[in-house]
Design a protein around this motif. Structure first.
Motif, short mmCIF file in Angstrom:
data_model
loop_
_atom_site.label_atom_id
_atom_site.label_comp_id
_atom_site.label_asym_id
_atom_site.label_seq_id
_atom_site.Cartn_x
_atom_site.Cartn_y
_atom_site.Cartn_z
N ILE A 53 0.83 -1.21 0.00
CA ILE A 53 0.00 0.00 0.00
C ILE A 53 0.87 1.25 0.00
N ASN A 54 1.93 1.24 0.84
CA ASN A 54 2.81 2.41 0.93
C ASN A 54 3.52 2.67 -0.39
N VAL A 55 4.04 1.57 -1.00
CA VAL A 55 4.75 1.73 -2.28
C VAL A 55 3.79 2.23 -3.35
N PHE A 56 2.56 1.70 -3.32
CA PHE A 56 1.55 2.16 -4.29
C PHE A 56 1.26 3.65 -4.10
N GLU A 57 1.11 4.07 -2.84
CA GLU A 57 0.83 5.48 -2.56
C GLU A 57 2.01 6.36 -2.98
N ILE A 58 3.28 5.86 -2.73
CA ILE A 58 4.46 6.63 -3.12
C ILE A 58 4.51 6.79 -4.64
N ASN A 59 4.26 5.68 -5.35
CA ASN A 59 4.27 5.71 -6.81
C ASN A 59 3.20 6.68 -7.34
N LYS A 60 2.04 6.66 -6.70
CA LYS A 60 0.96 7.56 -7.11
C LYS A 60 1.37 9.02 -6.86
N ASP A 61 2.03 9.27 -5.71
CA ASP A 61 2.47 10.63 -5.41
C ASP A 61 3.52 11.11 -6.39
N LYS A 83 2.97 22.65 -3.33
CA LYS A 83 2.34 21.33 -3.24
C LYS A 83 3.32 20.24 -3.65
N ILE A 84 4.10 20.52 -4.71
CA ILE A 84 5.11 19.54 -5.18
C ILE A 84 6.11 19.25 -4.06
N GLU A 85 6.62 20.31 -3.42
CA GLU A 85 7.60 20.11 -2.35
C GLU A 85 6.99 19.36 -1.16
N LYS A 86 5.72 19.68 -0.86
CA LYS A 86 5.04 18.99 0.26
C LYS A 86 4.89 17.50 -0.05
N ASN A 87 4.47 17.17 -1.27
CA ASN A 87 4.31 15.76 -1.65
C ASN A 87 5.65 15.03 -1.64
N TYR A 88 6.72 15.72 -2.05
CA TYR A 88 8.04 15.08 -2.04
C TYR A 88 8.48 14.76 -0.61
N ALA A 89 8.20 15.69 0.31
CA ALA A 89 8.55 15.45 1.72
C ALA A 89 7.77 14.25 2.26
N ILE A 91 6.67 11.73 0.50
CA ILE A 91 7.25 10.53 -0.13
C ILE A 91 8.49 10.08 0.62
N LYS A 92 9.39 11.01 0.93
CA LYS A 92 10.62 10.66 1.65
C LYS A 92 10.30 10.05 3.02
N GLN A 93 9.35 10.70 3.74
CA GLN A 93 9.00 10.21 5.08
C GLN A 93 8.36 8.81 5.01
N ARG A 94 7.45 8.61 4.05
CA ARG A 94 6.75 7.33 3.94
C ARG A 94 7.72 6.22 3.54
N MET A 114 14.95 2.28 -4.49
CA MET A 114 13.90 3.30 -4.55
C MET A 114 14.31 4.57 -3.82
N GLN A 115 14.97 4.37 -2.65
CA GLN A 115 15.40 5.52 -1.87
C GLN A 115 16.39 6.37 -2.65
N ALA A 116 17.38 5.71 -3.34
CA ALA A 116 18.37 6.44 -4.15
C ALA A 116 17.68 7.19 -5.29
N LEU A 117 16.69 6.50 -5.90
CA LEU A 117 15.97 7.12 -7.01
C LEU A 117 15.17 8.34 -6.53
N VAL A 118 14.57 8.25 -5.34
CA VAL A 118 13.81 9.38 -4.79
C VAL A 118 14.74 10.56 -4.50
N VAL A 119 15.98 10.28 -4.03
CA VAL A 119 16.94 11.35 -3.77
C VAL A 119 17.28 12.08 -5.07
N HIS A 120 17.51 11.28 -6.14
CA HIS A 120 17.81 11.89 -7.45
C HIS A 120 16.60 12.69 -7.96
N PHE A 121 15.43 12.15 -7.69
CA PHE A 121 14.18 12.82 -8.07
C PHE A 121 14.08 14.19 -7.38
N GLY A 122 14.50 14.22 -6.11
CA GLY A 122 14.46 15.47 -5.35
C GLY A 122 15.42 16.50 -5.91
#
Length: 755
Positions: A53-61, A83-89, A91-94, A114-122
């Protein structure tokens, strides 16, 4: 121990329950171990579910962030970027929280990627705002500034032009600049790519028009040179804007979109790995559940066997006995006391209950007998009082009627004195009779308090007029207030019963006082503003013989006086105080007394009454009682079986100069007379031979000529039920025997209008 077990249902039931609990305890211990395995599997499934569920929610975000960056590129709205910055925060927390819940190595590795990819995304998101600002600076500020400078310059050139040809060329050049600005805007902001060629064409047209202007005018050369430079500057800035737009779109549509697709791919791998783990957990759980099912089935079979044994025992030994006792109790409640209570032979709790039911039956038999005796006693008492009232009032009517008729004849002084004694004695006997009937009505609950508006000062004035002759004859003083505080002079309550209590107490005070005074005082105890009511204290004091302390406790008992010598000396039935106390009890009060031998007594009580508005003052009736109509214009039928009462009634009517009078000895004769004759008023006795007054009234009302003729009951039956029977039969009013002359006149005056 065995005896206690056999003699107690509770012990038997507890023994079966203990055996059942023991079996369940064994089953519980065995199953607990299996449940621990299943519980662990459930926890793992729960964790994997949460992970998915968490991964699905992160992917959706992440997909939502990608969409928002495209929207941000078009609008530049800072709210969208926030809103973009809030959603990114989020995602990182989740994602960080999800990593802490997982122990599987493969899943942990995927989550790290996924964590490394999210950092690059940020990091890419950090560049988005910078690239957008560069693009916005060129498109939204520099290009419009160049365009505005050119238009301003052309406006100046237009103002300085002197020839029509030069003005026409300046106007065309201005239109080309407008078209250039619009085409550049549509290309850069709306991505209308065909407009780029239009921009190039517009720039060339500007050059051509500038050349033509320079050849026909010489005074505006500096301005035209400035316009040429602005064209070159606009062209360069347009080229930079195209590159800035490309940089922003590349970042959004290539870099960020690529990261999004790669995250989705990792999420798909994680989903596949989770499914594999779930298959393993399923196999382990199925094995444990299969073993647990076998154990549960075995325990269930054993429990069912025990339950059937217990149910059979419960039905045969307990339920059947309880049903029998229930039926016995139903029979008892329905009044059947002849039944034999079952199960009385048992030594357990049901036996105790059966014995209690049997005792209840015996007790009910005794109570039923006592109830029948009480009802019979009450019936005999009521019949006796009704018969006594009727039998005494009938001759009393003759005595008092004849006394009144004799009073209207010429008598010698000695004869007048004897006649007064007869009249006084008869009225005393009537008072005693009324007291006994009042007491009976109160005891049977047939007296109901009425509520009407009255004036307290009017009652005091009436009491003073009533007792003045008596106190003057005894040469004692009567102290009654002449006036009442206006704040509580008008009240709502039962005036008749209050007056009856005060008359009884004043009568006793005057009777037992030989010298001194009798006083009535009224004091305001409290006043409620919220309920508009007052609490008043009434006290009647005298300087009479007083009451011994030993006799006060029995003072309010019926037919009781302080001692027998008082009865012989002062007379009376001893009912006045009893009736007064019971009437006060109906009003929510109690009669209290303070007394001292040879010094006097004070009787007092307090009652609460509602305040009322002012009423019309009471008008005293004329002392000369007379008819308010012509007696020659009325015909009266007297229906009475007693010749004496016929004579009395005819004499009373004759005293009123009524001459058209007929008599009937019973209801049948009256009915026949009504069929052939006309009567304006009918005076009807209740109890008569052949046909009573109730039946006669009912039949007379069926005659067309007598549907509204006043029919007045003249009877010695004064019970409330007798009065109601008269009204139900169709009578209009009620006069009790002995007949009071003024009441008769009042009735005739009241109903002569209906004649």
């Amino acid at each position: 121990m065995l005896s206690k077990l056999t003699n107690s249902i509770a012990a038997k039931v507890l023994s079966v329950l203990a055996l059942f609990i023991l079996i369940q305890l064994v089953v519980y211990i065995v199953i607990t171990k299996r449940i621990a395995i299943v519980d662990k599997s459930v926890d793992e499934i729960f964790n994997l579910t949460n992970l998915s569920i968490n991964v699905f929610e992160i992917n959706k975000d992440i997909l939502e962030i990608q969409r928002d960056t495209s929207v941000f590129g078009s609008s530049g709205n800072q709210v969208i970027f926030d809103k973009i910055e809030k959603n990114y925060a989020i995602i990182k927390q989740r994602l960080a929280s999800t990593q802490l819940q997982v122990e599987n190595e493969k899943i942990t590795s995927l989550l790290s990627s996924m964590q490394a990819l999210v950092v690059h995304f940020g990091k890419s998101l950090d560049v988005v705002n910078l690239r957008y600002n560069e693009k916005a600076m060129l498109i939204d500020q520099e290009l419009p500034a160049i365009y505005e400078s050119a238009i301003n310059t052309l406006t100046q050139v237009m103002a300085e032009s002197t020839t029509t040809q030069s003005k026409l060329l300046v106007a065309n050049l201005t239109n080309v600049w407008h078209t250039l600005n619009r085409n550049a805007f549509l290309f850069l902001n709306n991505r209308e790519y065909q407009k780029r060629q239009e921009v190039v064409k517009n720039l060339k047209n500007i050059d051509l028009l500038l050349v033509q202007l320079k050849t026909i005018t010489l005074q505006n050369q500096p301005a035209l040179t400035q316009i040429s430079e602005l064209k070159v500057q606009f062209s360069k800035t347009f080229t930079k804007s195209i590159q800035a737009n490309r940089n922003y779109l590349t970042l959004v549509n290539v870099v960020i979109a690529g990261d999004t697709m790669e995250f989705s791919a990792l999420a798909a791998q994680l989903r596949e790995e989770s499914i594999n783990l779930l298959r393993e957990i399923k196999n382990t759980s199925e094995s444990s559940i299969t073993q647990a099912e076998s154990i549960i089935k075995g325990s269930l079979f054993l429990s069912i066997v025990l339950f059937l044994i217990f149910a059979l025992f419960f039905h045969l030994h307990i339920i059947r006995a309880i049903k029998g006792l229930t039926n016995d109790f139903k029979s008892l409640l329905q009044g059947d006391l002849s039944i034999n209570i079952s199960e009385t032979h048992r030594n357990d709790e049901i036996g105790v209950l059966a014995e209690a039911a049997n005792q209840f039956r015996v007790l009910n038999e005794n109570l039923l007998l006592a109830k029948k005796e009480a009802e019979e006693t009450s019936r005999i008492k009521s019949e006796f009082l009704a018969n006594m009232s009727h039998e005494i009032r009938t001759p009393m009517n003759g005595i008092l009627g004849m006394v009144r008729l004799l009073e209207n004849t010429e008598l010698m002084p000695e004869q007048q004195k004897m006649l007064n004694l007869v009249n006084s004695s008869s009225k005393s006997l009537l008072v005693i009779l009324n007291d006994i009937l009042d007491l009976s009505k109160i005891d049977s609950g047939n007296i109901k308090l009425e509520k009407s508006t009255f004036q307290l000062s009017s009652i005091l004035n009436e009491l003073e007029q009533m007792f003045n002759p008596l106190v003057h004859s005894k040469q004692i003083k009567l102290l009654i207030p002449k006036s009442i505080d206006n704040s509580f002079d008008f009240l709502n309550g039962d005036e008749t019963r209050l007056k009856q209590v005060l008359i009884n107490l004043l009568s006793n005070a005057v009777k037992f006082t030989e010298s001194g005074y009798v006083s009535l005082a009224i004091e305001l105890k409290s006043k409620s503003k919220s309920t508009s009511s007052v609490n008043l204290i009434f006290s009647i004091s005298d300087t009479g013989i007083g009451i011994a302390p030993d006799n006060i406790s029995s003072l309010f008992d019926a037919f009781s006086q302080a001692d027998s010598s008082i009865t012989r000396r002062f007379g009376g039935t001893g009912l006045g105080l009893t009736i007064s106390n019971k009437l006060l009890s109906l009003m929510g009060s109690t009669l209290e007394v303070n007394s001292e031998i040879n010094k006097g007594s004070t009787f007092y009580f307090n009652i609460t009454c509602d305040l009322a508005s002012k009423v019309e003052p009471f008008k005293k009736s004329d002392t000369n009682i007379k008819l308010n109509f012509d007696p020659d214009n009325i015909t009266i039928l007297i229906v009475e079986d007693s010749p004496i009462n016929q004579i009395v009634l005819k004499g009373l009517l004759a005293e009123l100069n009524i001459k058209n009078i007929e008599t009937a000895e019973n209801g049948e004769i009256a009915l026949n007379n009504c069929k052939t004759n006309h009567y304006d008023i009918i005076l009807m006795d209740m109890q008569m031979p052949v046909m009573d007054g109730i039946t006669a009234t009912h039949l007379i009302r069926l005659l067309a000529a007598y549907t509204h003729t006043p029919i007045i009951a003249i009877t010695a039956n004064v019970m409330e039920e007798d009065r109601q029977r008269c009204f139900d039969a169709g009578m209009n009013d009620f006069l009790s025997k002995p007949i009071i002359f003024k009441n008769l006149v009042s009735i005739l005056n009241k109903y002569h209008r209906a004649c």
